[in-house]
Design a protein around this motif. Structure first.
Motif, PDB file in Angstrom:
ATOM      1  N   THR A 186      -3.945 -12.301  -4.348  1.00 41.82           N
ATOM      2  CA  THR A 186      -2.642 -11.660  -4.521  1.00 41.82           C
ATOM      3  C   THR A 186      -2.143 -11.262  -3.144  1.00 41.82           C
ATOM      4  O   THR A 186      -2.887 -11.328  -2.158  1.00 41.82           O
ATOM      5  CB  THR A 186      -2.759 -10.419  -5.437  1.00 41.82           C
ATOM      6  OG1 THR A 186      -1.476  -9.766  -5.516  1.00 41.82           O
ATOM      7  CG2 THR A 186      -3.773  -9.399  -4.926  1.00 41.82           C
ATOM      8  N   PHE A 187      -0.890 -10.838  -3.068  1.00 43.86           N
ATOM      9  CA  PHE A 187      -0.362 -10.294  -1.816  1.00 43.86           C
ATOM     10  C   PHE A 187      -1.131  -9.010  -1.520  1.00 43.86           C
ATOM     11  O   PHE A 187      -1.462  -8.248  -2.434  1.00 43.86           O
ATOM     12  CB  PHE A 187       1.133 -10.015  -1.973  1.00 43.86           C
ATOM     13  CG  PHE A 187       1.832  -9.667  -0.683  1.00 43.86           C
ATOM     14  CD1 PHE A 187       1.809 -10.532   0.399  1.00 43.86           C
ATOM     15  CD2 PHE A 187       2.533  -8.481  -0.557  1.00 43.86           C
ATOM     16  CE1 PHE A 187       2.469 -10.220   1.582  1.00 43.86           C
ATOM     17  CE2 PHE A 187       3.199  -8.161   0.616  1.00 43.86           C
ATOM     18  CZ  PHE A 187       3.169  -9.033   1.691  1.00 43.86           C
ATOM     19  N   VAL A 188      -1.384  -8.761  -0.240  1.00 45.04           N
ATOM     20  CA  VAL A 188      -2.287  -7.662   0.134  1.00 45.04           C
ATOM     21  C   VAL A 188      -1.772  -6.297  -0.316  1.00 45.04           C
ATOM     22  O   VAL A 188      -2.554  -5.335  -0.437  1.00 45.04           O
ATOM     23  CB  VAL A 188      -2.571  -7.720   1.662  1.00 45.04           C
ATOM     24  CG1 VAL A 188      -1.353  -7.269   2.468  1.00 45.04           C
ATOM     25  CG2 VAL A 188      -3.812  -6.933   2.021  1.00 45.04           C
ATOM     26  N   ALA A 189      -0.484  -6.196  -0.623  1.00 49.00           N
ATOM     27  CA  ALA A 189       0.083  -4.911  -1.076  1.00 49.00           C
ATOM     28  C   ALA A 189      -0.615  -4.395  -2.329  1.00 49.00           C
ATOM     29  O   ALA A 189      -0.749  -3.175  -2.507  1.00 49.00           O
ATOM     30  CB  ALA A 189       1.582  -5.059  -1.348  1.00 49.00           C
ATOM     31  N   THR A 190      -1.079  -5.292  -3.204  1.00 48.19           N
ATOM     32  CA  THR A 190      -1.729  -4.845  -4.439  1.00 48.19           C
ATOM     33  C   THR A 190      -2.978  -4.029  -4.095  1.00 48.19           C
ATOM     34  O   THR A 190      -3.208  -2.955  -4.656  1.00 48.19           O
ATOM     35  CB  THR A 190      -2.131  -6.049  -5.328  1.00 48.19           C
ATOM     36  OG1 THR A 190      -1.112  -7.039  -5.280  1.00 48.19           O
ATOM     37  CG2 THR A 190      -2.367  -5.616  -6.764  1.00 48.19           C
ATOM     38  N   ALA A 191      -3.763  -4.543  -3.159  1.00 52.30           N
ATOM     39  CA  ALA A 191      -4.991  -3.839  -2.759  1.00 52.30           C
ATOM     40  C   ALA A 191      -4.662  -2.618  -1.906  1.00 52.30           C
ATOM     41  O   ALA A 191      -5.229  -1.536  -2.100  1.00 52.30           O
ATOM     42  CB  ALA A 191      -5.899  -4.796  -1.983  1.00 52.30           C
ATOM     43  N   HIS A 192      -3.727  -2.785  -0.971  1.00 57.16           N
ATOM     44  CA  HIS A 192      -3.374  -1.673  -0.069  1.00 57.16           C
ATOM     45  C   HIS A 192      -2.835  -0.462  -0.834  1.00 57.16           C
ATOM     46  O   HIS A 192      -3.056   0.680  -0.426  1.00 57.16           O
ATOM     47  CB  HIS A 192      -2.315  -2.121   0.932  1.00 57.16           C
ATOM     48  CG  HIS A 192      -2.856  -2.878   2.124  1.00 57.16           C
ATOM     49  ND1 HIS A 192      -4.193  -3.074   2.353  1.00 57.16           N
ATOM     50  CD2 HIS A 192      -2.210  -3.461   3.166  1.00 57.16           C
ATOM     51  CE1 HIS A 192      -4.348  -3.759   3.484  1.00 57.16           C
ATOM     52  NE2 HIS A 192      -3.158  -4.003   3.991  1.00 57.16           N
ATOM     53  N   ALA A 193      -2.106  -0.698  -1.905  1.00 55.89           N
ATOM     54  CA  ALA A 193      -1.518   0.424  -2.664  1.00 55.89           C
ATOM     55  C   ALA A 193      -2.621   1.332  -3.201  1.00 55.89           C
ATOM     56  O   ALA A 193      -2.418   2.536  -3.377  1.00 55.89           O
ATOM     57  CB  ALA A 193      -0.646  -0.096  -3.805  1.00 55.89           C
ATOM     58  N   LEU A 194      -3.801   0.746  -3.439  1.00 60.55           N
ATOM     59  CA  LEU A 194      -4.955   1.536  -3.884  1.00 60.55           C
ATOM     60  C   LEU A 194      -5.639   2.187  -2.683  1.00 60.55           C
ATOM     61  O   LEU A 194      -5.835   3.400  -2.631  1.00 60.55           O
ATOM     62  CB  LEU A 194      -5.957   0.633  -4.613  1.00 60.55           C
ATOM     63  CG  LEU A 194      -5.482   0.101  -5.965  1.00 60.55           C
ATOM     64  CD1 LEU A 194      -6.298  -1.102  -6.379  1.00 60.55           C
ATOM     65  CD2 LEU A 194      -5.566   1.194  -7.033  1.00 60.55           C
ATOM     66  N   GLN A 195      -5.991   1.355  -1.716  1.00 63.88           N
ATOM     67  CA  GLN A 195      -6.742   1.838  -0.545  1.00 63.88           C
ATOM     68  C   GLN A 195      -5.986   2.952   0.171  1.00 63.88           C
ATOM     69  O   GLN A 195      -6.588   3.897   0.678  1.00 63.88           O
ATOM     70  CB  GLN A 195      -6.984   0.654   0.404  1.00 63.88           C
ATOM     71  CG  GLN A 195      -7.916   0.951   1.549  1.00 63.88           C
ATOM     72  CD  GLN A 195      -9.351   1.193   1.087  1.00 63.88           C
ATOM     73  OE1 GLN A 195      -9.855   0.460   0.258  1.00 63.88           O
ATOM     74  NE2 GLN A 195      -9.977   2.222   1.622  1.00 63.88           N
ATOM     75  N   TRP A 196      -4.675   2.850   0.208  1.00 65.01           N
ATOM     76  CA  TRP A 196      -3.811   3.864   0.843  1.00 65.01           C
ATOM     77  C   TRP A 196      -4.085   5.254   0.262  1.00 65.01           C
ATOM     78  O   TRP A 196      -3.909   6.267   0.924  1.00 65.01           O
ATOM     79  CB  TRP A 196      -2.351   3.448   0.622  1.00 65.01           C
ATOM     80  CG  TRP A 196      -1.347   4.227   1.392  1.00 65.01           C
ATOM     81  CD1 TRP A 196      -0.469   5.159   0.908  1.00 65.01           C
ATOM     82  CD2 TRP A 196      -1.080   4.138   2.802  1.00 65.01           C
ATOM     83  NE1 TRP A 196       0.299   5.657   1.916  1.00 65.01           N
ATOM     84  CE2 TRP A 196      -0.049   5.039   3.091  1.00 65.01           C
ATOM     85  CE3 TRP A 196      -1.618   3.373   3.841  1.00 65.01           C
ATOM     86  CZ2 TRP A 196       0.460   5.215   4.375  1.00 65.01           C
ATOM     87  CZ3 TRP A 196      -1.102   3.539   5.123  1.00 65.01           C
ATOM     88  CH2 TRP A 196      -0.086   4.448   5.379  1.00 65.01           C
ATOM     89  N   GLN A 197      -4.511   5.258  -1.019  1.00 68.37           N
ATOM     90  CA  GLN A 197      -4.776   6.527  -1.691  1.00 68.37           C
ATOM     91  C   GLN A 197      -6.285   6.756  -1.836  1.00 68.37           C
ATOM     92  O   GLN A 197      -6.730   7.509  -2.691  1.00 68.37           O
ATOM     93  CB  GLN A 197      -4.124   6.540  -3.067  1.00 68.37           C
ATOM     94  CG  GLN A 197      -2.731   5.958  -3.045  1.00 68.37           C
ATOM     95  CD  GLN A 197      -1.959   6.168  -4.321  1.00 68.37           C
ATOM     96  OE1 GLN A 197      -1.830   7.288  -4.790  1.00 68.37           O
ATOM     97  NE2 GLN A 197      -1.437   5.092  -4.887  1.00 68.37           N
TER      98      GLN A 197
END
Ligand code: T4K
Length: 406
Positions: A101-112
């Motif tokens: 997937t686009f990395v935003a899917t994972a980053h949205a979690l890791q960011w938090q």
């Protein structure tokens, strides 16, 4: 325009590029410019530029109606939409997501500080494989985020079943699936909430933008508060929040874009069919298919290159096309698990992701949308056919040092 018939006609080996200007994947659809400018003028006259303005409210109402969902909250981009949905749904600990997937899917979690646990995909759909989800669940798991990749719907029922069994929340990253449906039900009605992106490169765009749709009243209320710092009224903060608001220029573009939705879909569909027709029978490649029974936005033309039967590898074909100014994209290479910080945090996660590893080496997205003409598509297909049919010779030349493009 001269036709390309021999390997030496390819730009990679000295021929003139097929296109003077680059052809991009994700060239924005513009819609009726005069409608957009009229809205912007009206907005300037009224001096209401952001903060739940008239156009944002209208945009939200139109999305909710089109999707048939109870609530829509428009926000400044799809990534913030994911972050807000994740936080409001109370996800923490670990959440199971695809790596493809686009990395935003994972980053949205890791960011938090939530750990994305990458699950492999079903090669038939390119979506998270529900049969592999269960073995990724640990006592820390709180949710699953499915991604409707290319607008093709996840195995929503199977994911729902696993989630119920283990008391997990399901959210969907529907960044690719606005306007799509599943068995007659529009995307936007599955899981606890679904998230859209209206980035410039999406077929419906608001320059930057996103939205969360849900049928849960409390969740919608929470997300709305969080989007605006937690303000429930002037001087009254009742929740921790951020600034995720969509502005009025974006909403004006979004509304203008929505007015052309049918036209955009039909151009995408026409382009998709032309690609499929012109590439039928070329050994080693296939164009990902969409289910005729459901609504589809056809915004991505997804080519799969099988290196064992095609004349070239995906990357060699990409080099051939880039030299011709056809800027195809390797979405989503190399997979989130091979990007930082996931690569360092979980160096061996690829062992559990054989299909992701295989597919991310094979997929190439082709230019489409209203900026791409039928003549351009014919020309692109001609280059693909030539490159693959003369694969051994192209490869020989490439390996002999004839390639010049990164
Ligand atoms: N989840 C999924 C599954 C997603 O695919 C995305 C976004 C998100 C979440 C997050 O949503 P947002 O926060 O972005 O709303 C692009 C887009 O930037 C990204 O929105 C999109 N997915 C992804 C699939 O593609 P890049 O880094 O590949 O390319 P970018 O933005 O540089 O643009 C692609 C091509 O489009 C360029 O080569 C040139 C052309 N282009 C781009 C822009 C912005 C234009 O011709 N005009 C333009 O205005 O990410």
């Amino acid at each position: 325009m001269s036709r390309k018939k021999r390997p030496e006609d390819l730009a990679l080996f000295g021929g003139p590029p097929a296109f003077d200007e680059p052809l991009h994947v994700g060239r924005p659809n513009i819609g009726d410019r005069s409608r957009l400018l009229a809205r912007i003028n009206d907005m300037l006259d009224r001096r209401w530029l952001t903060n739940n303005g008239r156009y944002v409210q209208q945009f939200e109402a139109e999305i909710a109606q089109l999707v048939g969902a109870k609530h829509c909250i428009a926000v400044c981009n799809g990534t913030i939409a994911l972050e807000l949905a994740i936080r409001a749904a109370g996800l923490k600990g670990e959440v199971i997501v695809p790596s493809f997937t686009f990395v935003a899917t994972a980053h949205a979690l890791q960011w938090q500080e939530i750990t994305p646990v990458f699950c492999d995909i079903d090669p038939a759909t390119h979506n998270i494989d529900p049969n592999k989800v269960e073995c990724m669940i640990t006592p820390r798991t709180t949710g699953i985020i499915g991604v409707h990749l290319w607008g093709r719907v996840c195995a929503v029922d199977a994911l729902d079943q696993v989630a119920r069994k283990h008391n997990l929340s399901v959210l969907f990253d529907a960044a690719h699936a606005f306007g799509c449906s599943h068995r007659g039900k529009m995307i936007g009605n599955f899981g606890r909430a679904e998230v859209f992106s209206f980035h410039a490169t999406k077929f419906i765009n608001s320059f930057e933008g996103g939205a969360i749709v849900t049928n849960e009243d409390e969740l919608a209320k929470k997300i709305r508060l969080m989007t605006n710092f937690g303000f429930s009224g002037y001087d009254h903060v009742i929740y921790v929040g951020t600034n995720g608001k969509m502005n009025e220029v974006s909403a004006a573009m979004g509304l203008t874009s929505l007015e052309s939705l049918n036209e955009f879909v039909s151009v995408n569909c026409r382009n998709y069919r032309q690609y499929r027709e012109e590439l039928t029978g070329v050994p080693g490649i296939s164009v990902a298919q969409y289910d005729d029974a459901d609504k589809c936005n056809f915004q991505y033309v997804v080519l799969e290159v099988d290196p064992s039967t095609a004349g070239l590898t995906r990357d060699q074909l990409k080099d051939v096309l880039w030299a011709e100014n056809v800027l195809t994209r390797r979405y989503f290479f190399p997979g989130c698990h091979r990007m930082e910080p996931y690569r360092s945090n979980f160096p061996h996660s690829g062992l559990l992701l054989p299909e992701t590893e295989r597919l991310s080496q094979r997929i190439l997205l082709l230019p489409t949308g209203t900026g791409v003409s039928p003549e351009a598509i014919s020309r692109i297909c001609e280059i693909i056919r030539l490159g693959l049919q003369k694969g051994p010779e192209v490869r020989r030349r490439l390996e002999g040092g004839g390639a010049g493009h990164a």
